[in-house]
Write a protein that holds these residues in place. Sequence first.
Motif, PDB file in Angstrom:
ATOM      1  N   GLY A 199      -1.351  28.168 -69.616  1.00 53.76           N
ATOM      2  CA  GLY A 199      -0.646  27.760 -68.401  1.00 53.76           C
ATOM      3  C   GLY A 199      -0.763  28.800 -67.295  1.00 53.76           C
ATOM      4  N   TYR A 200      -0.910  30.076 -67.698  1.00 51.40           N
ATOM      5  CA  TYR A 200      -1.061  31.149 -66.695  1.00 51.40           C
ATOM      6  C   TYR A 200      -2.322  30.926 -65.872  1.00 51.40           C
ATOM      7  CZ  TYR A 200       2.674  33.946 -68.707  1.00 51.40           C
ATOM      8  OH  TYR A 200       3.896  34.392 -69.122  1.00 51.40           O
ATOM      9  N   LYS A 236      16.288  27.335 -72.830  1.00 52.12           N
ATOM     10  CA  LYS A 236      15.898  28.752 -72.966  1.00 52.12           C
ATOM     11  C   LYS A 236      15.226  28.998 -74.320  1.00 52.12           C
ATOM     12  CE  LYS A 236      17.927  30.286 -69.186  1.00 52.12           C
ATOM     13  NZ  LYS A 236      17.062  29.394 -68.393  1.00 52.12           N
ATOM     14  N   SER A 270       7.034  20.944 -61.221  1.00 52.44           N
ATOM     15  CA  SER A 270       6.909  21.427 -59.837  1.00 52.44           C
ATOM     16  C   SER A 270       8.080  22.324 -59.468  1.00 52.44           C
ATOM     17  CB  SER A 270       6.907  20.258 -58.842  1.00 52.44           C
ATOM     18  OG  SER A 270       5.752  19.514 -58.976  1.00 52.44           O
ATOM     19  N   LYS A 271       9.263  21.883 -59.816  1.00 54.68           N
ATOM     20  CA  LYS A 271      10.460  22.560 -59.305  1.00 54.68           C
ATOM     21  C   LYS A 271      11.111  23.497 -60.316  1.00 54.68           C
ATOM     22  CE  LYS A 271      10.359  20.536 -55.351  1.00 54.68           C
ATOM     23  NZ  LYS A 271       9.854  21.339 -54.241  1.00 54.68           N
ATOM     24  N   ARG A 272      10.858  23.271 -61.577  1.00 52.93           N
ATOM     25  CA  ARG A 272      11.593  24.064 -62.561  1.00 52.93           C
ATOM     26  C   ARG A 272      10.677  24.687 -63.617  1.00 52.93           C
ATOM     27  NH1 ARG A 272      16.942  23.549 -62.522  1.00 52.93           N
ATOM     28  NH2 ARG A 272      17.023  24.092 -64.704  1.00 52.93           N
ATOM     29  N   LEU A 273       9.441  25.010 -63.198  1.00 50.03           N
ATOM     30  CA  LEU A 273       8.509  25.645 -64.132  1.00 50.03           C
ATOM     31  C   LEU A 273       8.952  27.091 -64.370  1.00 50.03           C
ATOM     32  CD1 LEU A 273       5.635  25.529 -65.552  1.00 50.03           C
ATOM     33  CD2 LEU A 273       4.821  26.697 -63.522  1.00 50.03           C
ATOM     34  N   ASN A 274       9.066  27.472 -65.619  1.00 59.60           N
ATOM     35  CA  ASN A 274       9.384  28.867 -65.938  1.00 59.60           C
ATOM     36  C   ASN A 274       8.532  29.315 -67.116  1.00 59.60           C
ATOM     37  OD1 ASN A 274      11.436  30.002 -64.146  1.00 59.60           O
ATOM     38  ND2 ASN A 274      12.667  28.276 -64.830  1.00 59.60           N
ATOM     39  N   LEU A 275       7.365  29.877 -66.811  1.00 51.72           N
ATOM     40  CA  LEU A 275       6.495  30.373 -67.880  1.00 51.72           C
ATOM     41  C   LEU A 275       6.943  31.783 -68.231  1.00 51.72           C
ATOM     42  CD1 LEU A 275       2.893  29.213 -66.942  1.00 51.72           C
ATOM     43  CD2 LEU A 275       4.502  28.188 -68.515  1.00 51.72           C
ATOM     44  N   GLU A 276       7.681  31.888 -69.324  1.00 51.80           N
ATOM     45  CA  GLU A 276       8.243  33.204 -69.653  1.00 51.80           C
ATOM     46  C   GLU A 276       7.419  33.878 -70.727  1.00 51.80           C
ATOM     47  OE1 GLU A 276      12.400  32.498 -70.507  1.00 51.80           O
ATOM     48  OE2 GLU A 276      12.552  31.422 -68.630  1.00 51.80           O
TER      49      GLU A 276
END
Lengths: 275, 244
Positions: A87-88, A187, A269-275
């Motif tokens: 995804g990065y 999470k 689009s609005k809440r992507l969080n690739l941690e």
Amino acid sequence: MLSKLLKYDLSSMLKSFLLIWGAALVLAFVNHFTLGGLHFESSSFMVSSLLKVVPFLMFLAIMVSMAVLTLIFVIQRFYNGLLKDEGYLMFTLPVKPWQLITSKGISAVLVNIISGIIAIVAIMILFPWKDVGEFIREFWNGLFLNAPIPVWQIVVLILEFLFMVLVNVAKSIYQIYAAIALGHQFKKHRVGMAFVMYLLISLALSTIASSILQLIFSSGSITLDTLLDTFSRWNWSFFGSVSFGLWILILIAGVQLVAFHIIAERLLSKRLNLE
Amino acid sequence: MNENVIQCINLSKDYGSGPVLEQLNLTIGSGRIIGLLGPNGTGKTTLIKILAGLLQPTSGQVLVDGHVPGPESKAVVSYLPDKMYFADWMKAKDLLDLFEDFYADFDRAKAEQMCASLGIVPTQRMKTMSKGTKEKMQLVLVMSRKAKLYLLDEPIAGVDPAARDFIMNTILTNYSQDGTVLISTHLIGDIERVLDEVLFLKDTKVVLHDTVDNIREQQGKSVDALFREMFRMNPIEGGNQDAQ
């Protein structure tokens, strides 16, 4: 940009599946000779029935493994390809999230369709070819030569049916995408939550469907009889009523498909969080 | 062209267990090399990922070359993550094709030349490369772009000193001169010589943003010395009192 993305998703698909598809066909071919028609004339009843069952089980195994692998592919290409390390790379390309999702969706639909076709071809190879030929001939004659309705209507119905299947396949895939995108909002335990979300979506859909049916029939003014009566008064032909039914199914699946796409697209689009 | 390559306005990020960045206000211009410095866990990677568009801010706004992170900003940002982002099935050539397809500023000839000097064969599968070679391949891809902003997340962490020199030289000889380079690291000594500006992150905030020259002039010490002073941690004592 979508076509460029497709180029990569399709080549990834081909690399994973060419071997599986090839193996399924080769296996069917080999089994045709080792377990198929050649030995059906065996003198022992036990052996001959066993030899009839085994190819069927083999075919079932091919079908099941292909279905499982296709499902794994759909999930893995979306989850690993967009929401894990890959995804990065994908989310830093100058493209919009809907293009990333659509590209994954199109390749997943294609994998499903081709796997389906390969499965059908594999059955034909597996069973005695004489019987398969007979079956196809009868099917063809029954469908086109002896049909009570014009050929063009049959062709239209077949196309509508295939379109209905296509939209339903796409809908099922996008339900998985929406569930994964929803699971990504948590999470922890994102995979587990995606599974839970999938079940919840299915539950919600069946609840909505049954509530709608209940709403229609509970009023009392509409019953199955009045409904059938209305249809008969419309005096539709066979073609018209089957076509109408197919388009209702297409509409139901289409609405769900669009809704799942919007859910996945908005979330990524609005809440992507690739941690 | 926008003069400010990076603009953060009241930027905050909270993963749910307390803020990682809090009310960050920051402006960075073009054509500079900036060190994003701070101990582990101070939000360096978080800031870079927000700029790259991989994380969404909890509140506040970020503009990269005048755009909210999206396709327009991503077209001018060259991002080196702190992890590998290759798919297993890809060959080196597939990655070169991908970058050439999507980034108008990608210099294919340069990338191929760099691959050749590193001994990477285009037909080699990523899966078969060593970790070090994969890292170098990623660096080649990122530095072969003529980007407006290079976001380099810990490019020299976890490699030996010789590899560090190679990486820093690759960055310095290949970055676009009008572009801004933001390098996050905690190995300041190794990169201090090349930095124009530094950003110190501490406790969710930027505690210092200045040019390296100013720091040396005003504080009379190197950035490395200042960093050690600011982030000094007292060793954990105890256990031996009885013996004294």
